[in-house]
Scaffold this active site. Structure first.
Site, short mmCIF file in Angstrom:
data_model
loop_
_atom_site.label_atom_id
_atom_site.label_comp_id
_atom_site.label_asym_id
_atom_site.label_seq_id
_atom_site.Cartn_x
_atom_site.Cartn_y
_atom_site.Cartn_z
N GLU A 1 27.71 39.33 33.82
CA GLU A 1 27.69 39.08 35.27
C GLU A 1 27.62 40.39 36.07
O GLU A 1 26.94 40.45 37.10
CB GLU A 1 28.95 38.29 35.64
CG GLU A 1 28.86 37.55 36.94
CD GLU A 1 30.08 36.64 37.13
OE1 GLU A 1 30.22 35.67 36.37
OE2 GLU A 1 30.89 36.93 38.04
N ASP A 2 28.31 41.39 35.63
CA ASP A 2 28.53 42.58 36.47
C ASP A 2 27.94 43.89 35.95
O ASP A 2 28.10 44.93 36.60
CB ASP A 2 30.04 42.79 36.69
CG ASP A 2 30.67 41.65 37.46
OD1 ASP A 2 29.96 40.95 38.19
OD2 ASP A 2 31.90 41.45 37.33
#
Ligand SMILES: Nc1nc2c(ncn2[C@@H]2O[C@H](COP(=O)(O)OP(=O)(O)O)[C@@H](OP(=O)(O)OP(=O)(O)O)[C@H]2O)c(=O)[nH]1
Ligand SMILES: [Mn+2]
Length: 179
Positions: free
Chosen positions: A65-66
């Site tokens: 996600e990051d």
């Protein structure tokens, strides 16, 4: 040293390198890696979880996600099961935020048992973090909204780990939030 310890060290090192330039949103700018390590620790220390693939997925849960990490990269490094759990807990950042939040509530009940464990510990860590200090730029209303939304997600995760669910329930109760 036993082989599980070696595997966990390899995993935490991978996560630390991926998150190396990221900081939490607290005023101190805590290194981001404190969060995935803390989530894995909640699972082992408080949740009694010994499934190493769940603990690895917890350490890796925000890498896709990051950071620039891909699911195939996780699969090559840590195997299918770990990659699949991380995939299950990864939001699609291409979607608008409101839609992402709505989908978490909708998808929570349909996740695997392993993914539900990671999601419970992730929420428990983040709610405790909000009680510890307010992220930079957040109003008290935004903090309360996060509790209300998290309660809807956790509602869909019930029946997974009574200890973690009780601890979450206590935090919601303190805020006057119904689950
Ligand atoms: N409480 C808290 N959260 C912080 C802090 N720094 C970073 N975060 C992260 O911010 C996310 C929650 O903030 P939001 O504004 O709701 O979400 P967003 O970052 O995706 O836009 C969490 O992401 P997540 O772990 O992916 O979980 P989720 O909330 O998306 O399920 C959490 O880990 C901090 O100092 N305190
Ligand atoms: Mn997280």
């Amino acid at each position: 040293m036993n082989s599980d310890s070696v595997i966990l060290l390899e995993t935490v090192n991978f996560a630390a390198e991926k998150h190396r330039n990221q900081r939490r949103k607290d005023p101190d700018g805590t290194p981001y890696i404190n969060h995935p390590i803390g989530v894995a620790r909640i699972l082992s220390h408080e949740g009694g979880v010994t499934d190493i693939e769940v603990l690895q997925a917890a350490l890796l849960h925000d890498t896709v996600e990051d950071t620039d990490t891909s699911i195939p990269e996780l699969e090559a490094a840590f195997g299918q099961t770990v990659a699949r759990i991380v995939q299950e807990v990864t939001d699609d950042k291409a979607l608008p935020k409101q839609e992402r939040k709505r989908l978490q509530v909708e998808h929570a009940p349909h996740c695997s048992h392993q993914a539900k464990l990671v999601k419970l510990a992730d929420k428990l860590y983040n709610l405790r973090d909000l009680n510890r200090c307010t992220p930079t730029g957040w109003t008290e209303e935004r903090v309360q909204e996060y509790f209300v939304w998290a309660a809807q997600v956790v509602k869909g995760l019930r029946g997974t780990n009574p200890t973690l669910e009780d601890k979450l329930q206590q935090l919601f109760k303190q805020r006057g939030v119904e689950m």
